[in-house]
Design an enzyme around this catalytic site. Structure first.
Site, PDB file in Angstrom:
ATOM      1  N   HIS A 254       0.860  -1.230  -0.157  1.00  0.00           N
ATOM      2  CA  HIS A 254       0.028  -0.006   0.004  1.00  0.00           C
ATOM      3  C   HIS A 254       0.865   1.214   0.039  1.00  0.00           C
ATOM      4  O   HIS A 254       1.847   1.388   0.657  1.00  0.00           O
ATOM      5  CB  HIS A 254      -0.820  -0.008   1.296  1.00  0.00           C
ATOM      6  N   HIS A 255       0.353   2.331  -0.713  1.00  0.00           N
ATOM      7  CA  HIS A 255       1.477   3.485  -1.218  1.00  0.00           C
ATOM      8  C   HIS A 255       1.454   4.099   0.405  1.00  0.00           C
ATOM      9  O   HIS A 255       2.578   4.970   0.617  1.00  0.00           O
ATOM     10  CB  HIS A 255       0.768   4.421  -2.213  1.00  0.00           C
ATOM     11  N   SER A 256       0.610   3.923   1.178  1.00  0.00           N
ATOM     12  CA  SER A 256       0.820   4.513   2.523  1.00  0.00           C
ATOM     13  C   SER A 256       2.051   4.353   3.410  1.00  0.00           C
ATOM     14  O   SER A 256       2.428   4.902   4.215  1.00  0.00           O
ATOM     15  CB  SER A 256      -0.428   4.548   3.520  1.00  0.00           C
TER      16      SER A 256
ATOM     17  N   GLY B  24       4.792   4.093   2.299  1.00  0.00           N
ATOM     18  CA  GLY B  24       5.851   5.188   1.840  1.00  0.00           C
ATOM     19  C   GLY B  24       5.883   5.493   0.413  1.00  0.00           C
ATOM     20  O   GLY B  24       4.996   4.807  -0.311  1.00  0.00           O
TER      21      GLY B  24
END
Length: 563
Positions: A221-223, A225
């Site tokens: 998931h892009h959250s 990093g």
């Protein structure tokens, strides 16, 4: 949730205490209880007869001091581990990637030169990736409070939840393995992740393809990093194939390279008034370009939209199925063009992209009439380019972050800004004109603080108006541009992923409002071109790949003649 109950057990144990406690599950003794225990043992062994007894007493004091020092060090280490396990607030960009219309994932398809050794892979993951603070944490938010910020909380990682072995048709994997990989990754783009677990997966596709003996696909998931940090982290999990004891070597930085204007030092007084005036003028130009770019960025976020072309996505594209296709380009060909045109590798990649998009556009539009083609030479599409605004953590720093199982000097998170990068859609008789245009575009963006402004202004908007407003503005900026573009430098030598030699690395991203994402990833002497496309809008995705390969061939041919 008590952060201590979710901490990694390995991070809260200390070897010093094990020598002084029994095997029963009693609480860890404090330094004071250790002191009493040592004193009682030493007192019983004292001898009251002269010098030998005094020697034993002195030795006992030394042992006591040694144990006390060791206990204090262990206690400090335990406190640091507990502190590392305390919930960490998510960054504004991390929260942005949680939003419904901006739920982004990073994927990386890695081709291996050997069949997958599951035991070795599990052991490698447990020793590295699982120990990273973000990869052993879950996202927690207080649903009862609207003002509560989501945060990272440590949890216990069960590898069985993250190692995925899909059941695929053996007939299909034998007849058309490349197509099976492509279809599987496309299906993966429609499947959400379980947010009750750390947001990463490793999919094992253990059958040979045209380029590899086996394939693994990493989804994150892009959250967790930004792309630069996450891909650097994956590379930090690899080792040199020539020497498995060391981290891989990255290409050396150019001896002389013009960086951003604001990074250049003031010339010495001995350089003369002309040099000083030129340096001062460059900062005036920097201010002017920044004002123009900021105004353009704000207008793009609100209303300034690219012209409708076959490359641009339609409403709701972020929720639709994506297809990931890739091809291999020669890094030597790119460097030949770079040297002939006296520019950078990125300048060449921007030029090749412009040439390929032009070929695709004019074929789709069927503009065979020369007058019509000349009239439409001024078509310009824009891309959203993510820029890492802080120094990328070195591979050794990232490896140490995983070894220590807690945060260290590496500044982790989504520390990225946006740049609106234009591409010219045109048919030039001279293929090298695309490179000249690309170089002018990149040089222009180097003399601007657009990326830094977008990062800090994004944080300010989150603080003043909330994450919903920031997400709406960011979504508007992307929806009003045509594509995403990025490139990343990979290892310059062959590397191994937990003992498996890597043949290629093909990363990409999905979940944002673009129908086309272009990514270049270098590795050894090749560049992987990866396209993420809307599956319905680009049924001819492989033909678009061919446009990139043909554009590079024509540009290289022209550069060879020029040199």
């Amino acid at each position: 949730m008590d952060p201590r109950s979710t901490a990694d057990p390995a991070s809260s144990s200390t070897s010093t205490y094990s020598t002084t406690t029994t095997t029963s599950p009693t609480p860890t003794p404090s330094p004071s209880s250790l002191r009493k225990r040592v004193l009682s043992i030493d007192t019983s062994s004292r001898d009251s007869r002269g010098s030998p007894g005094r020697e034993r007493e002195s030795k006992a004091r030394q042992e006591e001091e040694s144990v006390m020092a060791s206990a204090a060090a262990s206690e400090a280490e335990r406190e640091r581990d507990v502190e590392a396990a305390v919930p960490v607030p998510m960054s504004p960009a991390g929260r942005l990637f949680r939003e419904t219309n901006f739920n982004c994932y990073i994927v990386a398809v890695i081709g291996l030169g050997a069949r997958v050794d599951v035991a070795a892979a599990r052991a490698g993951l447990e020793a590295t990736l699982v120990r990273h603070p973000r990869f052993c944490s879950v996202q927690v938010s207080d649903e009862a409070s609207k003002r509560a910020k989501p945060r990272w909380v440590r949890t216990t990682v069960n590898l069985d939840d993250h190692l995925i072995f899909p059941e695929l048709d053996p007939t299909a994997t034998s007849a058309s393995p490349d197509q099976v990989i492509e279809d599987y990754m496309s299906t993966l783009s429609t499947q959400p992740m379980d947010h009750s677990r750390p947001l990463w997966e490793l999919h094992v596709l253990d059958f040979p393809t045209s380029e590899a003996a086996a394939t693994v696909a990493v989804r994150m998931h892009h959250s967790l990093g930004d792309g630069v940090s996450l891909l650097s982290l994956l590379i930090a999990c690899t080792r040199s194939a020539a020497d498995p004891a060391r981290l891989p070597a990255l290409p050396p930085a150019p001896a002389r390279r013009d960086g951003p204007v604001y990074a250049r030092r003031r010339p010495p007084l001995s350089a003369g008034i002309v040099a000083l005036a030129a340096w001062a003028w460059s900062y005036l130009v920097l201010a002017l370009h920044t004002l123009v770019d900021v105004a353009c960025f704000v207008a793009t976020s609100l209303f300034l939209r690219d012209a409708r072309t076959p490359l641009m996505g339609t409403e709701g594209v972020e929720f639709r199925r994506k297809r990931f296709v890739h091809c291999t380009l020669s890094l030597d060909d790119v460097k030949l063009v770079k040297n002939a045109m006296k520019c950078t590798v990125n300048d060449v990649l921007v030029g090749v992209t412009s040439a390929a998009l032009s070929r695709y556009y004019f074929r789709k539009e069927n503009d065979t009439n020369s007058e019509k083609r000349t009239r439409r030479k001024r078509i310009r599409v824009r891309s959203a380019l993510l820029v890492n605004i802080r120094k990328t953590p070195g591979l050794h720093v990232l490896a140490e972050m995983m070894n220590s199982n807690k945060n260290n000097v590496a500044r982790w998170g989504n520390l990225i800004g946006y740049i609106v990068l234009p591409f010219r859609i045109a048919m030039f008789h001279d293929p090298l004109e695309y490179i000249r245009q690309g170089k002018r575009t990149v040089d222009r963006k180097k003399s601007s603080l657009e990326a830094i402004f977008t990062y800090w202004s994004g944080n300010l908007i989150v603080k003043l108006f909330g994450i919903k407003t920031a997400a709406a503005l960011c979504h508007g900026m992307l929806a009003n541009t045509t594509l995403s573009f990025s490139s990343m430098v990979g290892p310059a030598e062959k590397v191994e992923f937990y003992g498996h030699p890597i043949e290629y690395i093909a990363p990409s991203v999905y979940g944002h409002p673009h129908a086309l994402t272009v990514h270049y990833q270098s590795y050894m002497n090749i560049i992987k071109l990866v396209l993420a496309v809307d599956d319905a809008q680009f049924p001819d995705a492989h033909q678009l790949l061919d446009d990139f390969a043909e554009s590079l061939r024509l540009i290289r041919q022209a550069a060879s003649t020029k040199s």
